[in-house]
Design an enzyme around this catalytic site. Structure first.
Site, PDB file in Angstrom:
ATOM      1  N   GLY A 156      -1.847  -9.228  10.434  1.00  8.30           N
ATOM      2  CA  GLY A 156      -3.178  -8.653  10.141  1.00  8.30           C
ATOM      3  C   GLY A 156      -4.176  -9.771   9.879  1.00  8.30           C
ATOM      4  O   GLY A 156      -3.836 -10.781   9.286  1.00  8.30           O
ATOM      5  N   ARG A 188       0.509  -8.137  16.033  1.00  5.84           N
ATOM      6  CA  ARG A 188       1.700  -8.010  15.192  1.00  5.84           C
ATOM      7  C   ARG A 188       2.964  -8.166  16.036  1.00  5.84           C
ATOM      8  O   ARG A 188       4.028  -7.698  15.680  1.00  5.84           O
ATOM      9  CB  ARG A 188       1.677  -6.666  14.456  1.00  5.84           C
ATOM     10  N   ASP A 238       3.479 -12.717   5.202  1.00  5.37           N
ATOM     11  CA  ASP A 238       4.917 -12.749   4.950  1.00  5.37           C
ATOM     12  C   ASP A 238       5.766 -12.604   6.224  1.00  5.37           C
ATOM     13  O   ASP A 238       6.651 -13.424   6.487  1.00  5.37           O
ATOM     14  CB  ASP A 238       5.231 -11.629   3.948  1.00  5.37           C
ATOM     15  N   THR A 267      -3.375 -13.858   3.656  1.00  4.71           N
ATOM     16  CA  THR A 267      -3.308 -12.411   3.505  1.00  4.71           C
ATOM     17  C   THR A 267      -4.233 -11.957   2.384  1.00  4.71           C
ATOM     18  O   THR A 267      -4.324 -12.619   1.344  1.00  4.71           O
ATOM     19  CB  THR A 267      -1.878 -11.895   3.194  1.00  4.71           C
ATOM     20  N   ASP A 322      -3.429  -9.559   0.725  1.00  2.42           N
ATOM     21  CA  ASP A 322      -2.508  -8.960  -0.244  1.00  2.42           C
ATOM     22  C   ASP A 322      -2.124  -9.925  -1.371  1.00  2.42           C
ATOM     23  O   ASP A 322      -1.637  -9.479  -2.418  1.00  2.42           O
ATOM     24  CB  ASP A 322      -1.217  -8.489   0.453  1.00  2.42           C
ATOM     25  N   ASP A 357       0.361 -11.908  -1.730  1.00  6.92           N
ATOM     26  CA  ASP A 357       1.741 -11.670  -2.167  1.00  6.92           C
ATOM     27  C   ASP A 357       2.734 -12.727  -1.683  1.00  6.92           C
ATOM     28  O   ASP A 357       3.933 -12.487  -1.676  1.00  6.92           O
ATOM     29  CB  ASP A 357       2.194 -10.277  -1.687  1.00  6.92           C
ATOM     30  N   ARG A 378      -0.392  -3.604   0.488  1.00  7.78           N
ATOM     31  CA  ARG A 378       0.972  -3.310   0.907  1.00  7.78           C
ATOM     32  C   ARG A 378       1.855  -3.019  -0.309  1.00  7.78           C
ATOM     33  O   ARG A 378       1.492  -2.161  -1.098  1.00  7.78           O
ATOM     34  CB  ARG A 378       1.533  -4.447   1.754  1.00  7.78           C
TER      35      ARG A 378
END
Ligand code: F6P
Length: 341
Positions: free
Chosen positions: A11, A72, A103, A125, A127, A129, A171
């Site tokens: 993404g 992706r 990730d 990201t 996110d 994470d 996510r």
């Protein structure tokens, strides 16, 4: 040294173009050649490339998205791993790749490194994470967008005496929810790392409404479990095999409205959190990471990920970066909880 292949995969997120500019700007200073790979791993499988030099990366620092495109696609899911990349690598004289990804992409990069390819990862990201780094670029921009949305939604919620459930991305982790909820003064924040009880959420909102504040904002991370009895009919998968998330806010809103009869609305922020120009701190971080990746390449420091620890940019082994998905620490969530209701 051979050619550096540079790709952005997974993404997108604000700051990718700043990394590209950073890598190319620094590599040009070193006299190294950079070949842009189009559309992530797909370009490496199908030999879609474009040469990059200083002129090609002018004017892109503040642009969202990625001039290289992304996808992706995964060489282990859609090909035979390194074997499916050999043709492109040898035809173009690429002897190392700089991979800007989240990730899933970094895991794939590590598998390729295990097969013998020289790889440098740059974590990306919204996110936030990724293990091994204190923060990822794109995150601060997403948090700012989500905070602006919470601020705006609070005024319309107040005007109508409504509850508004704001669903944010992230996510399986609640970084965006925790930061945007804290920054926006949310009345409750639900994140996957912290188990919740919908009846407690409802109690907090009832108490708030009884005290005369007859509107509330509930920030929900997309990765939380739905409340019992409000599960979606089906969960779709993306190309990496991850669950495609989005929509759990509707279950939370229905559960709140059913229990309280407070008029409740939902706003799912979705991809708006990934689009547009990066905030200044993301531009700076992305530029520093891109420059560092080019330096690591010159120094033949491969099979590492560029990370920020405190104020320092450092290399961390790809194995450490992909060892776990990093979640919100309990003390940060506890700080946000202080202001619930
Ligand atoms: O990983 C970034 C992210 O934006 C997640 O927060 C979200 O769940 C996912 O990507 C959405 O993916 P897609 O763009 O494939 O819908």
């Amino acid at each position: 040294m051979g050619v550096i292949g540079l790709l952005t995969a997974g993404g997108d997120c604000p700051g990718l173009n700043a990394v590209i500019r950073g890598v190319v700007g620094r590599a040009c200073q070193h006299g190294d050649e950079v070949l842009g790979i189009l559309n992530g791993w797909e370009g490496l499988i199908k030999d879609r490339t474009t040469p990059l030099d200083r002129d090609k990366v002018r004017g892109i620092l503040g642009r969202g998205g990625t001039i290289l495109g992304t996808s992706r696609m995964d060489p282990y899911v859609h090909g035979d791993g390194l074997a499916s990349l050999h043709g492109t690598l040898s035809r173009n004289g690429i002897d190392r790749i700089i991979v800007v990804g989240g990730d899933g992409t970094l895991r794939c990069a590590m598998q390729l490194a295990d097969e013998g390819l020289k790889v440098i990862g740059v974590p990306k990201t919204i996110d936030n994470d990724i293990s091994g780094t204190d923060i990822t670029f794109g995150f601060q921009t997403a948090v700012q967008i989500a905070t602006d949305a919470v601020d705006r939604l609070a005024t319309t919620a107040e005007a109508h005496n409504r509850v508004i459930v704001v669903e944010v991305m992230g996510r399986t982790k609640g970084w965006i929810a925790t930061h945007a909820g804290l920054a926006g003064g949310a009345d409750y924040i639900l994140i996957p790392e912290h188990e919740y009880d919908i009846d407690h959420v409802v109690d907090v909102l009832r108490r708030r409404h009884r005290s005369g504040h007859r509107y509330s904002i509930v920030v929900v991370a997309e990765g939380i479990d739905p409340p019992p009895g409000y599960e979606p009919a089906e969960v779709k998968k993306d190309a990496f095999g991850f669950d495609r998330l989005g929509g759990v806010g509707y279950g939370i809103a229905a559960a709140i409205e059913d229990r309280t009869r407070f008029e409740t609305r939902v706003s799912v922020l979705g991809h708006i959190q990934r689009g547009g120009t990066p905030v200044a701190s993301d531009r700076v971080l992305a530029s520093r990471m891109g420059v560092a990746a080019a330096d690591f390449s010159r120094d033949d420091l491969t099979n590492v990920m560029v990370a920020i620890r405190g104020t320092e940019i450092v290399p961390v082994p790809l194995s450490e970066a992909t060892s776990a998905i990093r979640g919100v620490p309990e003390d940060l969530y506890a700080t946000a909880q202080t202001f619930f209701g």
